[in-house]
Scaffold this active site. Structure first.
Site, PDB file in Angstrom:
ATOM      1  N   GLU A 275      -5.117  -8.673   1.058  1.00 30.35           N
ATOM      2  CA  GLU A 275      -5.683  -8.328   2.366  1.00 30.35           C
ATOM      3  C   GLU A 275      -7.154  -8.020   2.184  1.00 30.35           C
ATOM      4  O   GLU A 275      -7.549  -7.394   1.200  1.00 30.35           O
ATOM      5  CB  GLU A 275      -5.037  -7.058   2.974  1.00 30.35           C
ATOM      6  CG  GLU A 275      -3.676  -7.232   3.575  1.00 30.35           C
ATOM      7  CD  GLU A 275      -3.120  -5.931   4.183  1.00 30.35           C
ATOM      8  OE1 GLU A 275      -3.913  -5.114   4.704  1.00 30.35           O
ATOM      9  OE2 GLU A 275      -1.901  -5.741   4.116  1.00 30.35           O
TER      10      GLU A 275
ATOM     11  N   GLU B 283       0.814  -1.222   0.000  1.00 26.81           N
ATOM     12  CA  GLU B 283       0.000   0.000   0.000  1.00 26.81           C
ATOM     13  C   GLU B 283       0.849   1.275   0.000  1.00 26.81           C
ATOM     14  O   GLU B 283       0.789   2.080   0.945  1.00 26.81           O
ATOM     15  CB  GLU B 283      -0.928   0.019   1.220  1.00 26.81           C
ATOM     16  CG  GLU B 283      -1.887  -1.150   1.290  1.00 26.81           C
ATOM     17  CD  GLU B 283      -2.941  -0.997   2.387  1.00 26.81           C
ATOM     18  OE1 GLU B 283      -2.824  -0.055   3.195  1.00 26.81           O
ATOM     19  OE2 GLU B 283      -3.883  -1.803   2.422  1.00 26.81           O
TER      20      GLU B 283
END
Ligand code: BGP
Length: 458
Positions: free
Chosen positions: A360, A162
């Protein structure tokens, strides 16, 4: 209905070094910030008090096995491996990661390794962090060292987790150190992160390793309030800023022309060197990890921009609260299961259907002890959350999307940045006092689903 998944589908979970290991000498930005402003962390719990993976890695891997994981992602801590970011390699860290990697492989759990999951060595931040191109080079060296040390046994590498989050948190919205609010600096950090990614990919290719290399992006889809052109434009700009600023370079090898034009028109483009374009083109990946938690809903701005206020992405849109949306009230995030399908379809139709997996997805819940029944947390809501998302993922696969697996965040309740232990995400409950681990109902459900490679749902 029975939802069956392809042969060899990756079932597992994700975690990160800083959030689980504890006991570290090399200082990170998180340690530094916590020492100065402990009040910014939930209940004053800092990054040295995590789920003791450094001590318990062997028994924790046994628990992964009990959950029938065939794969597991965690990260290497740059600050543990090379405490000052650029100098000597710490032999204890090499031993530790070797043991973890070997044990995972021995137990039939494929290690997926991330190189950077928000934890910048403080020595690197002191010289400017990602704003400084020397840090890009230091990261490339660190990546190369990791490939040399572990690349014979790790076949799935991720340069960043991320990468937009440290940009947002550290340089726009004040939830990561160094708590700067400055769009131009944010854009530089994002740009240099892409260069660092590309240099790591280049090093990996040059070493002719047996595995593959990718990146993990949180692809938060941008949904417009309506089809009114003003709302659609707002959603397009949000998508350019938060998703395509990384997605396009890593899959297409270049930035979207309209993002470049937009930033140029506001004089907020970072400084580029002529050779950068070539480097970025070399950074194309083999495998994309997709983190999905929530959608982003936007509408066109209701009011004019305050010209005195700092330039922000929100100059181009307002956030929109859809009536009737389903919320996770503890984290304050909307739950919208079809988002996972929309992401996969977008990748299929607009990005050449790359090899990808959900790296995720998860639900953080506060005070889960209230759900204990016969000594075990009965987290029905989490089973529902996972199965609903998996149903949409299944639909994507049945329509040709190239999604190879599903990893949950996370396996044991862990430390969560500024929220510390407020919201729990794990398949396994962690008792903070005793460090005792107890499998939740969702862990049992996941173990059965992974074992059977399918689940049933009305
Ligand atoms: C992702 C991060 C994870 C993890 C997760 C849950 O963005 O990759 O590190 O923390 O979100 O979010 P949070 O911990 O903020 O509740």
């Amino acid at each position: 209905m029975k939802y069956a998944f392809p042969y060899n589908f990756w079932w597992g979970s994700a975690s990160s070094a800083l959030q689980t290991e504890g006991t570290r000498e090399g200082e990170t930005t998180w340690d530094y910030w916590f020492a100065r402003e402990p009040n910014r962390f939930h209940n004053g719990v800092g990054p040295q008090h995590t789920s003791t993976f450094y001590q318990h890695w062997k028994t924790d891997i046994q628990l992964l096995k009990q959950l029938n994981h065939n794969s597991f992602r965690t990260s290497i801590s740059w600050a543990r491996l090379i405490p000052d970011g650029i100098g000597e390699v710490n032999p204890d860290a090499v031993d530790f990661y070797n043991q973890v990697i070997d044990e995972l492989n021995e137990q039939g759990i494929t290690p997926f390794i991330t190189l950077f999951h928000f934890d910048m060595p403080m020595a690197m931040q002191e010289i400017g962090g990602w704003e400084n191109r020397d840090v890009v080079d230091a990261y490339a060296r660190y990546a190369q060292i990791c490939f040399e040390l572990f690349g014979d046994r790790v076949l799935h590498w991720f340069t960043f987790n991320e990468p937009i989050v440290p940009v947002e948190g550290g340089y726009l919205y004040d939830f990561h150190y160094p708590n700067v609010v400055d769009f131009r600096r944010a854009a530089t950090v994002a740009y240099h992160t892409v260069l660092a990614h590309a240099k790591a990919v280049q090093a990996y290719r040059a070493g002719h390793y047996a595995g593959e290399i990718g990146i993990v992006l949180n692809l938060t889809p941008s949904y417009p309030r309506s089809q009114n052109p003003a709302d659609v434009k707002a959603a397009h700009i949000a998508d350019l800023m938060f998703n395509r600023s990384f997605l396009d370079p890593v899959l297409r090898g270049e930035y979207p022309a309209d993002l470049v034009a937009l930033l140029k028109s506001y004089n907020h483009l970072p400084a580029c060197k002529p050779e950068d374009g070539f480097l970025i083109a070399e950074g194309k990946i083999d495998l994309l990890g997709v983190n999905y938690y929530q959608p982003r809903r936007v509408k066109c701005r209701d009011s004019a921009v305050n010209p005195q206020a700092p330039f922000m992405p929100e100059w181009f849109f307002d956030s929109y609260e859809m009536p009737g949306r389903k919320m996770n009230p503890y984290r304050g995030w909307e739950i919208y299961e079809p988002g996972i399908y929309d992401i996969l379809v977008n990748l299929r139709d607009n990005y050449g259907n790359p090899r990808c997996f959900i790296s995720e997805n998860g639900m953080g819940v506060e005070n889960e002890q209230r759900f204990i029944e016969n000594g075990q947390i009965n987290d029905r809501y989490r089973i529902e959350f996972i199965s609903e998302h998996l149903a949409w993922l299944h639909k994507g696969i049945s329509e040709g999307c190239n999604c190879l697996g599903y990893h949950m965040w996370t396996f044991i309740d862990n430390w969560s940045w500024c929220n510390a232990y407020k919201n729990r995400y794990g398949f396994i409950q962690l008792d903070l006092e005793t460090q005792q681990r107890t499998i939740k109902k969702s862990g049992e459900w996941f173990a059965a689903t992974a074992l059977n490679n399918c689940f049933d749902k009305e």
